[in-house]
Design a protein around this motif. Sequence first.
Motif, short mmCIF file in Angstrom:
data_model
loop_
_atom_site.label_atom_id
_atom_site.label_comp_id
_atom_site.label_asym_id
_atom_site.label_seq_id
_atom_site.Cartn_x
_atom_site.Cartn_y
_atom_site.Cartn_z
N PHE A 235 0.83 -1.20 0.00
CA PHE A 235 0.00 0.00 0.00
C PHE A 235 0.87 1.26 0.00
N GLN A 236 0.52 2.19 -0.87
CA GLN A 236 1.25 3.46 -0.96
C GLN A 236 0.29 4.61 -0.77
N LYS A 237 0.63 5.54 0.10
CA LYS A 237 -0.22 6.72 0.27
C LYS A 237 0.44 7.90 -0.45
N LEU A 238 -0.40 8.72 -1.09
CA LEU A 238 0.06 9.86 -1.88
C LEU A 238 -0.56 11.13 -1.30
N PRO A 239 0.12 11.77 -0.33
CA PRO A 239 -0.44 12.98 0.31
C PRO A 239 -0.72 14.07 -0.70
N VAL A 240 -1.88 14.69 -0.55
CA VAL A 240 -2.29 15.78 -1.45
C VAL A 240 -1.55 17.06 -1.06
N PRO A 241 -0.95 17.78 -2.03
CA PRO A 241 -0.19 18.99 -1.71
C PRO A 241 -1.06 20.23 -1.56
#
Length: 325
Positions: free
Chosen positions: A24-30
Amino acid sequence: MTLSIFLISLLSLSSAVFSDDASFQKLPVPGKRSGPEAFAIDSTGKGFFTGVSGGKILSYTPGKGYIEFAYMTESSKSQWCDGALGTANAGKCGRPAGLAFNDITRELYVADAVLGLHVVHAVFGSMAKKIADSVDGRPFVFLDGLDVDNTTGVVYFTSFSSKFSAGDVLKAVASKDATGKLFKYDPSKKKVTVLLEGLSGSAGCAVSSDGSFVLVGQFTKSNIKRYWIKGPKAGSSEDFTNAVSNPDNIKRIGSTGNFWVASVVNTATGITNPSAVKVNSDGKVLQTISLKDKFGDTLVSEANESQGKLYIGTLFGPFAGILKL
């Protein structure tokens, strides 16, 4: 949006569980934005486009990360649409909800919860163009899901409610509001028409791979309906399944005939057990993937499969997720 929605947003962020699962990879929103609610997968199948709070549409590709792709309004570019201000000023900033590509024209269609149906041409840094904010003289109140039939170019989209705005979603659910609708927009005729009315929290919709029907979820009733586009039942609707709890966005899985549905359990004490549910063209549940260890009690809004990965969105959360299948 209202203070209640903002508070829910804060609670969702604080309750999120950040998994260390290698799959699982999380992609924080900028940019102090949140809520990557839905995805349109790019032409390579390796990246995606998503709309976030404050009216921005972002492009994500591995190695490059997020890039600002388009804006719902001129205000969307400003700091007045960042963070809590963007939520409070949704009427000026916009709040893109459902989105999908016309794979032939490469136009990106967007159902903005507040501002109506829009289209974005595949040019970075462009401004979304409004197609419609009403039908038959009646303004849209709370748009939500969207899909494109790539066999015809027709766009299908939903309104969660015709009475309550996006900021009053809790009231809509609590009152069991049944004023949601399913619409279609025909680009060749430049016309929006109503296909179904009386829906209870109509969130996501998805066209079948052969273009014969469109599914529309009823979040409040834990029901998915099927509207027939062509064939002997064309123009009629029927119950598709009651086996998916609180269905949100629905996405077809290529040409397999199957669909992923984002699901939660909505209780008096809040949202629990977010999951991705796979169903076939007969409404039978084929697989359920629990996402609680990755998203906590956050409301999961979409599960969208591409090249062996499941892209997972949230309504309020600070990141998008990618799960290897």
